[in-house]
Design a protein around this motif. Sequence first.
Motif, PDB file in Angstrom:
ATOM      1  N   UNK A 195       0.824  -1.202   0.000  1.00 47.99           N
ATOM      2  CA  UNK A 195       0.000   0.000   0.000  1.00 47.99           C
ATOM      3  C   UNK A 195       0.858   1.252   0.000  1.00 47.99           C
ATOM      4  N   UNK A 196       0.413   2.283  -0.685  1.00 46.92           N
ATOM      5  CA  UNK A 196       1.205   3.495  -0.865  1.00 46.92           C
ATOM      6  C   UNK A 196       1.542   4.180   0.456  1.00 46.92           C
ATOM      7  N   UNK A 197       0.572   4.332   1.337  1.00 48.73           N
ATOM      8  CA  UNK A 197       0.824   5.051   2.592  1.00 48.73           C
ATOM      9  C   UNK A 197       1.855   4.329   3.460  1.00 48.73           C
ATOM     10  N   UNK A 198       1.791   3.008   3.481  1.00 47.35           N
ATOM     11  CA  UNK A 198       2.752   2.229   4.265  1.00 47.35           C
ATOM     12  C   UNK A 198       4.142   2.325   3.644  1.00 47.35           C
ATOM     13  N   UNK A 199       4.196   2.252   2.320  1.00 45.66           N
ATOM     14  CA  UNK A 199       5.504   2.337   1.658  1.00 45.66           C
ATOM     15  C   UNK A 199       6.135   3.710   1.886  1.00 45.66           C
ATOM     16  N   UNK A 200       5.344   4.773   1.817  1.00 46.58           N
ATOM     17  CA  UNK A 200       5.878   6.117   2.037  1.00 46.58           C
ATOM     18  C   UNK A 200       6.367   6.276   3.480  1.00 46.58           C
ATOM     19  N   UNK A 201       5.633   5.726   4.430  1.00 46.52           N
ATOM     20  CA  UNK A 201       6.049   5.785   5.840  1.00 46.52           C
ATOM     21  C   UNK A 201       7.366   5.046   6.029  1.00 46.52           C
ATOM     22  N   UNK A 202       7.462   3.871   5.415  1.00 51.20           N
ATOM     23  CA  UNK A 202       8.700   3.094   5.478  1.00 51.20           C
ATOM     24  C   UNK A 202       9.854   3.866   4.847  1.00 51.20           C
ATOM     25  N   UNK A 203       9.621   4.476   3.681  1.00 48.00           N
ATOM     26  CA  UNK A 203      10.666   5.211   2.969  1.00 48.00           C
ATOM     27  C   UNK A 203      11.204   6.366   3.796  1.00 48.00           C
ATOM     28  N   UNK A 204      10.319   7.060   4.486  1.00 52.21           N
ATOM     29  CA  UNK A 204      10.728   8.240   5.238  1.00 52.21           C
ATOM     30  C   UNK A 204      11.365   7.880   6.583  1.00 52.21           C
ATOM     31  N   UNK A 205      10.871   6.841   7.232  1.00 52.88           N
ATOM     32  CA  UNK A 205      11.342   6.524   8.584  1.00 52.88           C
ATOM     33  C   UNK A 205      12.482   5.506   8.611  1.00 52.88           C
ATOM     34  N   UNK A 206      12.650   4.765   7.529  1.00 55.34           N
ATOM     35  CA  UNK A 206      13.694   3.736   7.495  1.00 55.34           C
ATOM     36  C   UNK A 206      14.419   3.782   6.152  1.00 55.34           C
ATOM     37  N   UNK A 207      14.940   4.967   5.838  1.00 55.53           N
ATOM     38  CA  UNK A 207      15.616   5.169   4.555  1.00 55.53           C
ATOM     39  C   UNK A 207      16.792   4.219   4.387  1.00 55.53           C
ATOM     40  N   UNK A 208      17.499   3.935   5.475  1.00 54.76           N
ATOM     41  CA  UNK A 208      18.649   3.035   5.374  1.00 54.76           C
ATOM     42  C   UNK A 208      18.221   1.643   4.930  1.00 54.76           C
ATOM     43  N   UNK A 209      17.086   1.160   5.446  1.00 53.11           N
ATOM     44  CA  UNK A 209      16.597  -0.158   5.038  1.00 53.11           C
ATOM     45  C   UNK A 209      16.154  -0.149   3.568  1.00 53.11           C
ATOM     46  N   UNK A 210      15.530   0.936   3.154  1.00 56.03           N
ATOM     47  CA  UNK A 210      15.113   1.039   1.751  1.00 56.03           C
ATOM     48  C   UNK A 210      16.327   1.023   0.830  1.00 56.03           C
ATOM     49  N   UNK A 211      17.367   1.789   1.174  1.00 58.74           N
ATOM     50  CA  UNK A 211      18.570   1.845   0.339  1.00 58.74           C
ATOM     51  C   UNK A 211      19.242   0.482   0.259  1.00 58.74           C
TER      52      UNK A 211
END
Length: 582
Positions: free
Chosen positions: A274-290
């Motif tokens: 879901x978009x809202x969850x992905x955006x929250x993840x992207x902003x709060x856990x940028x290191x994990x996303x990278x």
Amino acid sequence: MEIEKPLMVVAIDFGTTYSSWACSMRHEYEDNPTKIHVRQWIGGEHLSPKAPTTVLIKPDGTTLEAFGYAAQDKYAELVEGGQHKLWYFFTRFKMKIFTTNGLSRQTMIEDITGKLLPAVTVFSRAIQVMKDDFLSQFKSKLEGRLEERDIRWVLTVPAIWNESAKQFMRQAAVTAGIRNEYLRIALEPEAASLLCSYLPMKTFTISGKHSTFQTFKKGSKYMILDAGGGTVDVTVHEVLGTGKMKELHKASGGAWGGTVVDGAFRQFLIKLVGNSIFQKFSMEHTDDLLDMLRTFEVKKREIQTKKDSTIILRIPISLLNIYKNETGKVLQESISQNEFAGKVKIINDKIKLEGTFFREFFTQAIQSITSFVRTLLQNKNLEGVKSIIMVGGFSECLILQESIISSFPEINTIIPQDAGLVVLKGAVIYGHNDDMILERVCRYTYGIAGAIPFVKGVHKDEYMEESDVGPLCNSIFVKIVEAGQHIKLHERQAERYFSLNSEDQDHYTFPVYISTSVSPTYVTDVGCSKLGSLTISGIDTSVPLKDRKVAVSMIFGGTELEVEARDVHTKEITTVILDFLQ
């Protein structure tokens, strides 16, 4: 004034996904053109010849904090400590100036959180850090041996970029501290072509039906397919002998690079959680996303078309936890009830993607590339092209290689070792010898606005204007060169004469237009656009007004448009300012 043969060349390959610099001394080039020093960047526990094109700028909006892997790591620390909100983190931003209409010095771009900074600030900081990094690496070796004017800098740009984008990159480099007269702009596929012409045969992987490989023999024709992170540039060259080449077809291509695949993967993740969850993840856990995207980049290059093995990626625990907290469900269980059932599985912190499904991420990019190449090869002017040379970082992707080989079995597909470094190294060669491409093909029709006698029923009434010599039709597209025209290196076009209108006028400014049409009628026709303006200054005002004229000649055939103007009365060369940034 720059010396004709610089003692050192430093090339900066500014990529969408990765960037780096490389260099060589003059004596090294003369001994072996392929003897080139490439910067090695530290990424985690590994050395890499390229660093991610990521820029971290401090909250003041001007000061660079870090670049590349260091920028990623520092930003991840800031996110973890909740201190990142005022910082600016830019990644994969090169394509912004390719997709921006009306590119100007004031153009703004967004960082990953939507905060805005001037594009020229972000680009210049990235160039500056690579310039300064080179100088720090070679300071002890160069001190006392080289002066500033002994170094020629080369900056790579896609061949499909227009004059505005190229001027923007030049401006960014000058802002970064590189003097304008010491800078060359190299077109990426051309740079690749130059390097490949020097490489020994054993460094190529060759697939095709032709038993002999004579790609660089005099008279041979080949296509360069430069697949990078953002764009895919295609150009076709013919070998003229003595190391010289000419372009057979205008540079062309599109935004079909590796980031299209990345975008498809990102859209999959958004659909998954879901978009809202992905955006929250992207902003709060940028290191994990990278980390996840880095792993995907490796898998992206290794995946093959003929294997059905499962692709395994690590899915961050932080993403699983956010999903559970937001939905009250476990992601592993939700998959069995949605469109990804049977294609995707999650076991602990691993996400397993069925091979056929994983390859769907490549569909859009590969179909765009193969369709374009197929259409290009049907051009009758390109008969005799027997080889496709694949270069650029995306060309290291096995599934793209296999798709090109299978789509064009009648043509040799040639892949040099370290395809992702070919443009960078070739740019160094270009810096030592920038006249190896003797002829290029115009991408656009260039012209200026003019007026001719008005003909009722032929010309548009809205463009009619009365004058001392009768009614005139304004806004006529006065063609200088046309799209598809073959132009020799530094070919000077016929002079155009301009008269000044007032006693105190010491300069003359007029707009320059481009068109995708071969013969547009008006500067307002479909396909026409204002490229920018040309200002001629320094005109002698002591000359009587009736004699005050300037002769302007545009010079094409290089990687950038040049203009020369002279005062007709004094015969002196005057100052010309080209401004393609609106």
